[in-house]
Design a protein around this motif. Structure first.
Motif, PDB file in Angstrom:
ATOM      1  N   ARG A 454       0.844  -1.214   0.000  1.00 55.10           N
ATOM      2  CA  ARG A 454       0.000   0.000   0.000  1.00 55.10           C
ATOM      3  C   ARG A 454       0.869   1.250   0.000  1.00 55.10           C
ATOM      4  O   ARG A 454       0.637   2.196  -0.744  1.00 55.10           O
ATOM      5  CB  ARG A 454      -0.908  -0.022   1.246  1.00 55.10           C
ATOM      6  CG  ARG A 454      -1.897   1.129   1.324  1.00 55.10           C
ATOM      7  CD  ARG A 454      -2.407   1.354   2.741  1.00 55.10           C
ATOM      8  NE  ARG A 454      -1.339   1.545   3.716  1.00 55.10           N
ATOM      9  CZ  ARG A 454      -0.600   2.641   3.834  1.00 55.10           C
ATOM     10  NH1 ARG A 454      -0.834   3.675   3.059  1.00 55.10           N
ATOM     11  NH2 ARG A 454       0.375   2.713   4.725  1.00 55.10           N
ATOM     12  N   LEU A 457       2.466   1.779  -3.451  1.00 54.99           N
ATOM     13  CA  LEU A 457       1.444   2.180  -4.434  1.00 54.99           C
ATOM     14  C   LEU A 457       1.009   3.623  -4.188  1.00 54.99           C
ATOM     15  O   LEU A 457       0.748   4.376  -5.132  1.00 54.99           O
ATOM     16  CB  LEU A 457       0.231   1.248  -4.347  1.00 54.99           C
ATOM     17  CG  LEU A 457       0.459  -0.166  -4.899  1.00 54.99           C
ATOM     18  CD1 LEU A 457      -0.715  -1.067  -4.551  1.00 54.99           C
ATOM     19  CD2 LEU A 457       0.651  -0.135  -6.422  1.00 54.99           C
ATOM     20  N   ASP A 458       0.956   4.004  -2.924  1.00 49.58           N
ATOM     21  CA  ASP A 458       0.579   5.381  -2.597  1.00 49.58           C
ATOM     22  C   ASP A 458       1.613   6.349  -3.176  1.00 49.58           C
ATOM     23  O   ASP A 458       1.270   7.378  -3.776  1.00 49.58           O
ATOM     24  CB  ASP A 458       0.501   5.523  -1.070  1.00 49.58           C
ATOM     25  CG  ASP A 458      -0.074   6.862  -0.669  1.00 49.58           C
ATOM     26  OD1 ASP A 458      -0.973   7.344  -1.385  1.00 49.58           O
ATOM     27  OD2 ASP A 458       0.394   7.434   0.336  1.00 49.58           O
ATOM     28  N   ARG A 461       1.242   6.281  -7.080  1.00 50.50           N
ATOM     29  CA  ARG A 461       0.043   6.953  -7.613  1.00 50.50           C
ATOM     30  C   ARG A 461       0.231   8.462  -7.530  1.00 50.50           C
ATOM     31  O   ARG A 461      -0.195   9.204  -8.398  1.00 50.50           O
ATOM     32  CB  ARG A 461      -1.197   6.426  -6.906  1.00 50.50           C
ATOM     33  CG  ARG A 461      -1.882   7.342  -5.976  1.00 50.50           C
ATOM     34  CD  ARG A 461      -3.016   6.729  -5.224  1.00 50.50           C
ATOM     35  NE  ARG A 461      -2.887   7.171  -3.840  1.00 50.50           N
ATOM     36  CZ  ARG A 461      -3.892   7.418  -3.054  1.00 50.50           C
ATOM     37  NH1 ARG A 461      -5.120   7.231  -3.475  1.00 50.50           N
ATOM     38  NH2 ARG A 461      -3.702   7.831  -1.828  1.00 50.50           N
ATOM     39  N   HIS A 479      -4.079   0.697  -5.574  1.00 48.28           N
ATOM     40  CA  HIS A 479      -3.897   1.271  -4.239  1.00 48.28           C
ATOM     41  C   HIS A 479      -5.179   1.164  -3.427  1.00 48.28           C
ATOM     42  O   HIS A 479      -5.162   0.764  -2.256  1.00 48.28           O
ATOM     43  CB  HIS A 479      -3.459   2.738  -4.338  1.00 48.28           C
ATOM     44  CG  HIS A 479      -3.488   3.418  -3.006  1.00 48.28           C
ATOM     45  ND1 HIS A 479      -4.600   4.087  -2.538  1.00 48.28           N
ATOM     46  CD2 HIS A 479      -2.561   3.482  -2.013  1.00 48.28           C
ATOM     47  CE1 HIS A 479      -4.347   4.541  -1.325  1.00 48.28           C
ATOM     48  NE2 HIS A 479      -3.122   4.188  -0.992  1.00 48.28           N
ATOM     49  N   ASP A 480      -6.318   1.510  -4.043  1.00 49.02           N
ATOM     50  CA  ASP A 480      -7.577   1.520  -3.286  1.00 49.02           C
ATOM     51  C   ASP A 480      -7.939   0.115  -2.795  1.00 49.02           C
ATOM     52  O   ASP A 480      -8.422  -0.053  -1.678  1.00 49.02           O
ATOM     53  CB  ASP A 480      -8.705   2.108  -4.146  1.00 49.02           C
ATOM     54  CG  ASP A 480      -8.480   3.606  -4.377  1.00 49.02           C
ATOM     55  OD1 ASP A 480      -7.582   4.179  -3.710  1.00 49.02           O
ATOM     56  OD2 ASP A 480      -9.176   4.199  -5.235  1.00 49.02           O
ATOM     57  N   ALA A 483      -5.565  -0.716   0.033  1.00 50.23           N
ATOM     58  CA  ALA A 483      -5.911   0.083   1.219  1.00 50.23           C
ATOM     59  C   ALA A 483      -7.158  -0.496   1.886  1.00 50.23           C
ATOM     60  O   ALA A 483      -7.229  -0.581   3.122  1.00 50.23           O
ATOM     61  CB  ALA A 483      -6.131   1.538   0.821  1.00 50.23           C
TER      62      ALA A 483
END
Ligand SMILES: Cc1cc2nc3c(=O)[nH]c(=O)nc-3n(C[C@H](O)[C@H](O)[C@H](O)COP(=O)(O)O)c2cc1C
Ligand code: FES
Length: 607
Positions: A454, A457-458, A461, A479-480, A483
């Motif tokens: 996560r 990816l954060d 993004r 990511h979502d 998360a």
């Protein structure tokens, strides 16, 4: 530590030489103040004629800073403070008794190690790119020249044709250290053969990977090695002007680069008619604003031209049409810094180091939950275990190892079972990671691999330039989902969905940012799928990290009722009498972990 040029001795006119690190890590720990107090104290004790104080570049062991080496005996001091200097001067410099309490201690209860050459962190490295680290003042060109500096450039302009230089590079097998690992000699040849009178070279010093500081450190500790490499490249390709693209957040490296360029010009090593030849070459330093995507070569070129830094489709490659549409060769800092040594020692010598497909050494910044944080140079083919345990000293605080992440934010997480893998470009790719530019993050048993995916990816993004839909929307979608899984909202089927999305983003993105962005997801799924399943099916975070899935509880048998946790809790969520076991109110608890950190009896458990 094996240094591939002759080791220097202390300068003869001085009895002692104090090499104090002035790299960014040590400077942020006040090494300039330590240096100033040393200068004063040495003067006060009438030692100025006997003791020379030199501010060097990063010596690699940044977490122990400020560090200092006393030559000629090679005594290594760490974590110096201004208060300790008078005692150090009196004991070591005057009475000849090195100060034990300022020496490196490998582990609790072990004896201090006086000499740098006996410390595993240094002795198990092999220095080619970093051969001058800690030995020269990077702001003095004479010190670089004294260690064979600009000898390779002189050899090239006086006795080699551009084609011969390219041939040496091809024989060496040097591959680009910026990530993709493309053959440097071949790339130079393509740029040389590309039609056109005006061509450019660029040094990519953008270094946007979180936790990575290899390039910054090379520029700070040995800027002339980069300049010399670039001048040789310019000669080989047929270039009159080059650029160093360096990120704004590197002020010390930028300052040293400017000093080095001015000095090289003064010595006739840059500018018109270099060393009396008809070869002319000069450089401009360009400061980048610090977006991760600016490190991608076509974005970087756009940024240099003053356009929005967005990648563009290749071909045409920069060697065909680069800066202002002219043939351009772009290499990473470490790639350029390898060039002078290769010219001096020969392509075959370089090719004798490393693995079948990856030659020479690689510089890694070893960070995370590792005992010895710092900059490490090892031959290609060294195992991850050697880097993490023999050089890095193993996992911090005696905790268990969980994984090591190589290759920066879009690299992969590698488990314990693959620690004996000798690393090179191909082998890392085979196991789902990448070499990248050399970031290496060690993770202990308390790291949640889903949370780690996560985190990366954060970052990605946020750094996606947004030009192509797959990268922009795909990374955000991955990511979502991850998360949600961390927040306890994961659902069956999401693992399969993540895999599908990751493959699409990897295949259909415009540049390697999107192309490699799935690595953190795919590698954690490959080696740690059980952690994803525990989050989704059992609503548990096995590492005890994801707040939505954990509860704090006080073990009544271990709790002594010292009240420390009770007093520290910001929510007043802990109750109980003195000398009685304390109790946490689960409703009021915000899971900040302060109670666990403050407990001296390990009585706070995560469930
Ligand atoms: C998103 C992204 C970021 C990059 N960042 C860097 C960087 O900071 N430094 C670097 O040298 N190469 C970086 N690269 C690789 C460059 O595009 C290019 O391959 C490299 O500068 C070529 O030099 P080399 O052949 O010496 O490796 C990045 C690539 C991507 C896709
Ligand atoms: S900054 Fe001093 S050792 Fe790295």
């Amino acid at each position: 530590m094996t240094d591939d040029t002759a080791q220097t001795q202390a300068v003869k006119t001085y009895r002692l030489q104090l090499l104090i690190c002035a790299g960014t890590g040590c400077v942020s720990n006040r090494s300039f103040e330590v240096r100033d107090v040393l200068l004063e104290e040495v003067k006060k004790q009438n030692l100025s004629d006997e003791v020379e104080i030199v501010a060097t570049g990063c010596q690699g062991f940044c977490a122990q800073g400020p560090i200092m080496i006393v030559q000629p005996d090679g005594i290594f001091y760490q974590m110096l403070t201004v208060d300790e200097i008078p005692h150090l001067v009196a004991e070591h410099l005057i009475k000849g008794r090195p100060v034990e309490k300022l020496m490196y201690v490998p582990a609790k209860g072990e004896q201090p190690i006086p000499k740098l050459s006996d410390i595993d962190f240094f002795s198990k490295q092999r220095l080619i790119v970093l051969k001058n680290r800690g030995l020269i003042d990077p702001e003095k060109i004479d010190e670089y020249i004294a260690r064979q500096g600009y000898k390779a450039l002189a050899k090239v302009v006086t006795s080699m044709s551009p084609e011969e230089v390219i041939e040496v590079l091809k024989t060496s097998g040097l591959r680009g250290r910026g990530g993709a690992g493309f053959g440097t000699g071949l790339k130079w040849e393509l740029a040389r053969k590309s039609p056109g009178d005006t061509k450019y070279i660029i040094c990519n010093a953008d270094e946007g990977d979180p936790g990575a500081f290899m390039d910054r450190s090379i520029v700070e500790s040995d800027p002339h090695a980069v300049l010399e490499g670039m001048a040789i490249g310019a000669y080989a390709i047929g270039v009159g002007h080059g650029y160093v693209y360096i990120r704004e957040e590197y002020p010390l490296a930028t300052k040293r680069l400017h000093i080095a360029i001015d000095q090289a010009r003064e010595y006739g090593l840059l500018g018109d008619g270099i060393l009396g030849s008809d070869f002319s070459f000069d450089l401009t330093v360009h400061r980048g604003a610090g977006a991760f995507v600016c490190g991608e070569e076509t974005s970087l070129i756009g940024s240099l031209e003053g356009r929005t830094p967005e990648p563009r489709i290749r071909p045409p490659f920069p060697a065909q049409s680069g800066l202002w549409g002219k043939p351009t060769n772009i290499n990473n800092v470490e790639t350029w810094a390898n060039v002078p040594v290769i010219i001096n020692r020969g392509g075959q010598w370089f090719a004798s180091i490393g693995t079948e497909s990856s030659k020479g050494t690689k510089v890694f910044s070893v960070v995370g939950n590792v005992t010895n944080t710092g900059l490490v140079e090892v031959p290609m083919g060294t195992t991850l275990r050697e880097i993490v345990y023999d050089i890095g000293g193993g996992v911090q605080d005696g905790k268990k190892f969980k994984a090591v992440q190589t290759g920066g934010p879009s690299g992969g997480c590698i488990p314990e079972s693959l620690m004996n893998l000798p690393i090179d470009y191909e082998r890392l790719a085979e196991i789902g990671s990448i070499m990248g530019s050399g970031g290496l993050i060690v993770m202990d048993e308390e790291t949640c691999m889903v949370d780690m995916a996560r985190y990366f990816l954060d970052f990605l993004r946020g750094e996606s330039c947004g030009k192509c839909t797959t990268c922009r929307e795909g990374i955000a979608a991955m990511h979502d989902i991850v998360a949600d899984i961390c927040n306890g909202e994961g659902e069956p089927g999401q693992i399969e969905l993540l895999r599908d999305l990751a493959e699409t983003v990897g295949d259909a993105s415009l540049c390697a940012l999107g192309g490699t962005a799935p690595n953190p997801v795919l590698s954690t799924l490959r080696y740690f799928q059980d952690e994803y399943e525990a989050h989704i099916n059992d609503k548990k975070c096995p590492a005890g990290v994801c707040r939505a899935l954990i509860h704090y509880r006080i073990d009544a048998d271990k709790c002594k009722g010292c009240m420390l946790c009770n007093k520290q809790c910001p929510q007043d969520a802990i109750s109980g009498e003195v000398k009685e076991p304390q109790v946490i109110d689960d409703e009021a608890c915000i899971k900040c972990g302060v109670c666990r950190e403050s407990c001296k009896f390990d009585a706070v458990l995560i469930e």
